[in-house]
Design a protein around this motif. Structure first.
Motif, short mmCIF file in Angstrom:
data_model
loop_
_atom_site.label_atom_id
_atom_site.label_comp_id
_atom_site.label_asym_id
_atom_site.label_seq_id
_atom_site.Cartn_x
_atom_site.Cartn_y
_atom_site.Cartn_z
N MET A 109 50.42 -25.11 -15.38
CA MET A 109 50.68 -26.54 -15.45
C MET A 109 50.59 -26.97 -16.91
N THR A 135 40.58 -37.57 -17.50
CA THR A 135 40.03 -36.39 -18.15
C THR A 135 40.31 -35.20 -17.23
N VAL A 136 41.06 -34.23 -17.72
CA VAL A 136 41.44 -33.09 -16.87
C VAL A 136 40.97 -31.78 -17.48
N LYS A 137 40.58 -30.87 -16.59
CA LYS A 137 40.14 -29.55 -17.00
C LYS A 137 41.17 -28.56 -16.46
N GLU B 93 50.86 -31.37 -7.76
CA GLU B 93 51.19 -31.36 -9.19
C GLU B 93 52.64 -30.94 -9.44
N LEU B 95 54.06 -28.58 -11.08
CA LEU B 95 54.40 -27.15 -10.93
C LEU B 95 54.60 -26.80 -9.46
N ARG B 214 45.99 -27.08 -10.49
CA ARG B 214 45.59 -26.28 -11.65
C ARG B 214 44.79 -27.14 -12.63
N LEU B 215 45.02 -28.43 -12.56
CA LEU B 215 44.30 -29.35 -13.44
C LEU B 215 43.27 -30.10 -12.59
N GLU B 216 42.00 -29.86 -12.88
CA GLU B 216 40.94 -30.54 -12.15
C GLU B 216 40.69 -31.89 -12.83
N VAL B 217 40.79 -32.97 -12.07
CA VAL B 217 40.55 -34.29 -12.66
C VAL B 217 39.06 -34.55 -12.64
#
Lengths: 314, 249
Positions: A109, A135-137, B93, B95, B214-217
Motif C-alpha cells: 500500500m 496517523t498510520v503505521k 484499502e 490495493l 496494510r496500513l494500521e490507523v
C-alpha cells in the motif's frame, strides 16, 4: 536499510520539491540514494549529488524517461526495488501518477501525501480535504511514500555524492507521448513561492486577473493562484488552482482575493504562515482562517494595495 | 467495447466532517453520503462514449456496505446499464480494491476502465494506477479530455505546469479530473427506469483477495486550528500589519 528518493526535475535542474522530500526521506533514518530518471538529465543528477546527506545518485538517462510516462518509470523503479526498503517521492502530478503503480507492482500500500514522519513505519497524513489528520503505521516490508512537500523544510547543499549510471528498464510500450501545452508564466512556481496572490469567483473575468491581481503579484514577486470557481469560469488556467484537487501550498503569505473559502480551497492553503483575505462579504468563511481580513470591494482595495506597496519601494 | 466504472460511496462533499473525540476516526453516523464527485464524472464520460456509439455497455461496480447499492442506483439513473456490488462492511484499502477490481475485469472483459482520480474521503489517489499495474495495462491519470482512436485512446492530462497529451494502447485505464465534463442530473423517468436495471451482489470474501489492511490507523485527530485573526479597517492598516507585525513584506 536504504531509502530511494525519486527526484522531481526538469532534466537540466532539480526542482525545490525534491530538496523538501529529501528532508522527509532522511527522517526515515536510513541512508538516502536519489534516482534521477530523465533524458539528458546530467544537470539534475549533479545538483542532486550536492545535496546534504545524499549517499549516492543513480542516473537513468534514456528517451524512455523524457516525458513522465508512468509505465516505463514504474518499471525502472521496480527494477531497483531489491536494493531498497523505502521509496519516497514528492507528491507532484508526476509522482501521484507513477508511485501507486510502483506500490502495486511491489504488492504494498502506498502512504499518500505524508505531512510528518512519526517513526520509520509511522506517518501522519491528511484525509477529508485536510479536515482530519490520520496517523498510520505501515505493515508492509517495503514502503512507498509520497510527501506533501509544503510541510517539510528544504535540504541545502553540502554533499558530494557519486553519480552512477543505471540501465533503463525494459519499456512495456503501452503508451506514448503526443504533446504538451505548458502554461507560460514567469512568476515563481506555486509549490515553492514565498508569497501567493490568489483570486476567486469575485474576480469576475480573466481580464480582471490581468488588470488587478497580476500587478499586485508582480509587485510582491508572488506566484498567482486561483480557486476552483475561478478556474472553472475560465478566469485562470487550471494549473493555478489551489485546493484539495489542485495544488497544496504553504507560503509565508497567502492573499485570498474574492475567494469565499470553501472547504476544498482551504484544504490547499490553510497551512500558510500568514493568510490575508480581501472580500466584500464580511461573513465569507475565508475570514475564519485569515490572520488579517479586509472587508472591501476588491476593485478599489487591490489597486490601492498595489500602490501602497509601490510607496514602500517594492 | 464495454466500459467498467468503479464508484465509491463517500461523505457528501459539502459536509463539514467531525473528528471523534476519542481519536478513533471520523463520525459518519447520520451524515449525508453521496457518490464520490470524481466518479460521477467517470460515469458521465462512459455514458457519453456510449451515446456516441463508441461503447456497447457501461457497467458500474462498487465495493462497500449494502448502502453502496444506492450509489450504484444513482449511476444507473445517469445512464449506466447494470451494476455489481461487492459487499464489505469493513473499509477496503486501495490495493485490495484494485485486486477485487482485477477479478471483476477478468470476468467482464472491459476495453476501458474509467475511475475518479481520488476519493474525497481518504484522498489517496491510488486505485486506478494500482489496477493498471496489476493488469499490466496503460494508464492516463487526471484526464481532462478523452478520445477513442481505434484500438487506442488519446487522453489529455492535467499536470503541474499545464496539459500533457498521451496515447494509450487499449485496453486501458483512465482516471478523471474535474474538467473532463459536467455530469448530468438524473431525470425522473430515468430514475424510474434505473429501478429496473440489474445489480448483482456478491460477498467480497468470495474473491480470495486478502482484505486485511496494510496500513494500521493508530489515531485520527483534528488538524491544528488557526489563531483567530483580526479585521483591519483599510489598506494602509493592512500594509502596516503585514510589514510591522507579521514581517512578511
Amino acid at each position: 536499510m536504504t531509502t530511494l528518493l525519486i527526484a522531481e526535475h526538469d532534466h537540466a535542474s532539480l526542482k525545490d520539491v525534491t530538496n523538501k522530500a529529501l528532508t522527509a526521506a532522511a527522517q526515515l533514518g536510513a541512508p538516502v540514494d536519489v534516482l534521477v530518471a530523465g533524458e539528458n538529465a546530467g544537470g539534475a543528477a549533479e545538483a542532486a549529488a550536492k545535496l546534504k546527506g545524499v549517499a549516492k545518485v543513480l542516473l537513468a538517462d534514456s528517451p524512455a524517461y523524457a516525458h513522465d510516462l508512468a509505465e516505463p518509470l514504474a518499471a525502472l523503479i521496480r527494477s531497483l526495488a531489491p536494493g531498497y526498503d523505502a521509496f519516497v517521492a514528492p507528491a507532484t502530478s508526476r509522482f501521484k501518477n507513477v508511485m501507486p503503480r510502483v506500490a502495486a507492482l511491489l504488492d504494498v500500500m502506498q502512504v499518500s501525501e505524508i505531512i510528518k514522519v512519526v517513526a520509520p513505519d509511522t506517518f501522519e497524513r491528511p484525509i477529508y480535504a485536510g479536515n482530519a489528520i490520520q496517523t498510520v503505521k505501515s505493515r508492509d516490508a517495503k514502503k512507498v511514500i509520497t510527501v506533501r512537500t509544503s510541510t517539510f523544510a528544504a535540504t541545502g547543499d553540502g554533499g558530494s555524492a557519486p553519480v552512477e549510471a543505471v540501465a533503463a528498464a525494459a519499456d512495456p510500450g503501452l503508451s506514448s507521448f503526443v504533446g504538451e501545452a505548458v502554461a507560460k508564466n514567469n512568476r515563481p512556481e506555486l509549490s515553492s513561492a514565498r508569497i501567493i496572490v490568489s483570486g476567486g469567483r469575485g474576480m469576475r473575468s480573466r481580464a480582471n486577473f490581468t488588470k488587478y491581481l497580476e500587478p499586485l503579484a508582480d509587485k510582491l514577486g508572488a506566484g498567482v493562484g486561483a480557486s476552483r470557481a475561478a478556474v472553472d469560469a475560465g478566469y485562470a488556467p487550471n494549473d493555478w488552482q489551489v485546493g484539495q484537487t489542485g495544488k497544496v501550498v504553504a507560503p509565508d503569505l497567502y492573499i485570498a482575493i474574492g475567494i469565499s473559502g470553501a472547504i476544498q480551497h482551504l484544504a490547499g492553503m490553510k497551512d500558510s504562515k500568514v493568510i490575508v483575505a480581501i472580500n466584500k462579504d464580511g461573513d465569507a468563511p475565508i475570514f475564519q482562517v485569515a490572520d488579517y481580513g479586509l472587508v472591501a470591494d476588491l476593485y478599489q482595495a487591490v489597486p490601492e494595495l498595489t500602490e501602497e506597496l509601490g510607496k514602500l519601494g517594492r | 467495447m464495454k466500459i467498467l466504472v468503479p464508484v465509491k460511496r463517500v461523505v457528501d462533499f459539502n459536509v463539514q466532517i467531525r473528528v471523534k473525540g476519542d481519536g478513533s476516526g471520523v463520525d459518519l453516523a447520520r451524515v449525508k453520503m453521496s457518490m464520490n464527485p470524481f466518479d460521477e464524472i467517470a460515469i458521465e464520460e462512459a455514458v457519453r462514449l456510449q451515446e456516441a456509439g463508441k461503447a456497447t455497455e457501461v457497467v458500474l461496480v462498487s465495493i462497500g456496505p449494502a448502502e453502496a447499492a444506492e450509489t450504484i442506483r444513482t449511476g444507473l439513473s445517469m445512464g449506466a446499464d447494470r451494476g455489481i456490488l461487492i459487499r464489505s462492511e469493513a473499509p477496503v484499502e486501495p490495493l485490495a480494491v484494485a485486486k477485487l477490481l482485477r477479478a471483476v475485469v477478468e470476468e467482464e472483459g472491459p476495453g476501458l476502465i474509467i475511475l475518479g482520480k481520488q476519493a474525497i474521503d481518504d484522498d489517496s489517489n491510488q486505485t486506478g494506477q494500482m489496477l493498471a499495474a496489476l493488469l499490466g495495462w496503460a494508464q492516463a491519470t487526471f484526464a481532462s479530455k478523452l478520445e477513442v482512436d481505434g484500438a487506442y485512446f488519446k487522453v489529455t492530462r492535467e499536470v503541474d505546469g499545464g496539459l500533457q497529451t498521451v496515447r494509450l494502447k487499449g485496453p486501458a485505464i483512465v482516471t478523471t479530473d474535474l474538467r473532463l465534463n459536467e455530469p448530468r442530473y438524473a431525470t425522473l423517468p430515468n430514475i424510474m427506469k434505473a429501478k429496473k436495471k440489474p445489480i448483482v451482489e456478491r460477498a467480497a470474501d468470495l474473491y480470495g483477495v486478502d482484505l486485511a489492511p496494510r496500513l494500521e490507523v493508530l489515531r485520527t485527530t483534528e488538524p491544528p486550528g488557526r489563531k483567530a485573526g483580526v479585521k483591519v479597517k483599510d489598506v494602509a492598516e493592512l500594509v502596516s500589519k503585514l510589514r510591522n507585525e507579521a514581517g512578511v513584506i
